[in-house]
Write a protein that holds these residues in place. Structure first.
Motif, PDB file in Angstrom:
ATOM      1  N   PHE B  90      53.662  45.850  34.751  1.00 24.78           N
ATOM      2  CA  PHE B  90      52.398  46.360  35.202  1.00 24.78           C
ATOM      3  C   PHE B  90      52.225  47.884  35.150  1.00 24.78           C
ATOM      4  O   PHE B  90      53.199  48.581  35.628  1.00 24.78           O
ATOM      5  CB  PHE B  90      52.152  46.051  36.745  1.00 24.78           C
ATOM      6  N   PHE B 105      46.127  49.186  39.671  1.00 23.88           N
ATOM      7  CA  PHE B 105      46.961  48.293  38.664  1.00 23.88           C
ATOM      8  C   PHE B 105      46.182  47.632  37.517  1.00 23.88           C
ATOM      9  O   PHE B 105      44.976  47.227  37.862  1.00 23.88           O
ATOM     10  CB  PHE B 105      47.585  47.225  39.517  1.00 23.88           C
ATOM     11  N   GLY B 106      46.710  47.621  36.598  1.00 16.50           N
ATOM     12  CA  GLY B 106      46.471  46.681  35.430  1.00 16.50           C
ATOM     13  C   GLY B 106      46.543  45.059  35.919  1.00 16.50           C
ATOM     14  O   GLY B 106      47.258  44.816  36.750  1.00 16.50           O
ATOM     15  N   PRO B 107      46.298  44.438  35.044  1.00 18.19           N
ATOM     16  CA  PRO B 107      46.390  42.832  35.086  1.00 18.19           C
ATOM     17  C   PRO B 107      47.716  42.473  34.911  1.00 18.19           C
ATOM     18  O   PRO B 107      48.075  41.224  35.125  1.00 18.19           O
ATOM     19  CB  PRO B 107      45.449  42.301  34.088  1.00 18.19           C
ATOM     20  N   GLY B 108      48.564  43.458  34.086  1.00 16.36           N
ATOM     21  CA  GLY B 108      49.851  42.793  33.844  1.00 16.36           C
ATOM     22  C   GLY B 108      50.113  42.123  32.233  1.00 16.36           C
ATOM     23  O   GLY B 108      49.211  41.824  31.843  1.00 16.36           O
TER      24      GLY B 108
END
Lengths: 116, 114
Positions: B90, B105-108
């Motif tokens: 992440f 946070f990004g989506p991973g």
């Protein structure tokens, strides 16, 4: 050493029930606490945070959390859960990492399952 | 709309191959982070970047390096990937308001190293 403990790995409730997800912390400095939610296969989304003032903080979607210095706790609550609240919830304490960066120290998460 | 993006979302590599994970944000945040998430361990900080070309090791930097040449873009590089680097990665960003700032946070990226 800063630590965050989430004692319940999995909590199951029915839609419309109230729920409390527990978080305890250990930290020697100023306390900055937050909750994040992670739906399956998604990234973490910010729910709410406490850093000063009123110990009860309101977040999105009807969530609230209460900070207690005496209990070293920051439990998350919701009065009436919906099936879409099913997710993993992470409690985190903020630790300054020097410069302008802050590190989040996460608990291991609590999976909330809401049954219809 | 505030957004952190990550590419690719899924990646399969063989042991020894190089891996590049990319992260972007549209909020002009100075600070960016890379975490990895493993079952039962929560998220662990790999690297933190305070701004362009200003990076610092996190708690588990071994086996990773980073690059930040533009404020909106932060890359994580695995030179010669290992099987124990299989994880979900992440990226996050924040604006330095002090300890009360919020990380986005990004989506991973799900990385499998065979």
């Amino acid at each position: 050493t800063q630590t965050v403990s989430q004692s319940d790995a999995h909590v199951t409730v029915f839609e419309g029930d109230s729920v409390e997800l527990r978080c305890n912390y250990s930290y020697g400095g100023s306390i900055y606490l937050s909750w994040y939610i992670q739906h399956h296969g998604r990234g973490l989304q910010f729910l709410l945070k406490y850093y000063s003032g009123n110990p009860v903080v309101q977040g999105v979607n009807g969530f609230e959390a209460e900070f207690s210095k005496s209990d070293s706790s920051f439990h998350l609550r919701k009065a009436s859960v919906h099936w879409s609240d099913s997710a993993v919830y992470f409690c985190a304490v903020t630790s300054n990492y020097g410069g302008s960066g802050n590190k989040l120290i996460f608990g291991t998460g609590t999976l909330l399952s809401v049954k219809p | 709309d505030m957004k952190v993006t990550q590419m690719p979302r899924y990646l399969i590599k063989r042991m020894g191959e190089n891996v590049l994970l990319e992260c972007g944000q549209d909020m002009s945040h100075e600070t960016m982070y890379w975490y990895r998430q493993d079952p039962g361990l929560g998220l662990q900080l790999i690297y933190i970047s305070y701004d362009v070309d200003s990076n610092s090791e996190g708690d588990i930097p071994k086996g990773y390096r980073v690059s930040r040449k533009k404020r909106e873009h932060f890359s994580l590089i695995l030179d010669s990937a290992k099987t124990n680097q299989t994880s979900v990665y992440f990226c996050a960003s924040s604006s330095p308001l002090g300890p009360q700032d919020t990380q986005y946070f990004g989506p991973g990226t799900r990385l499998l190293v065979l």
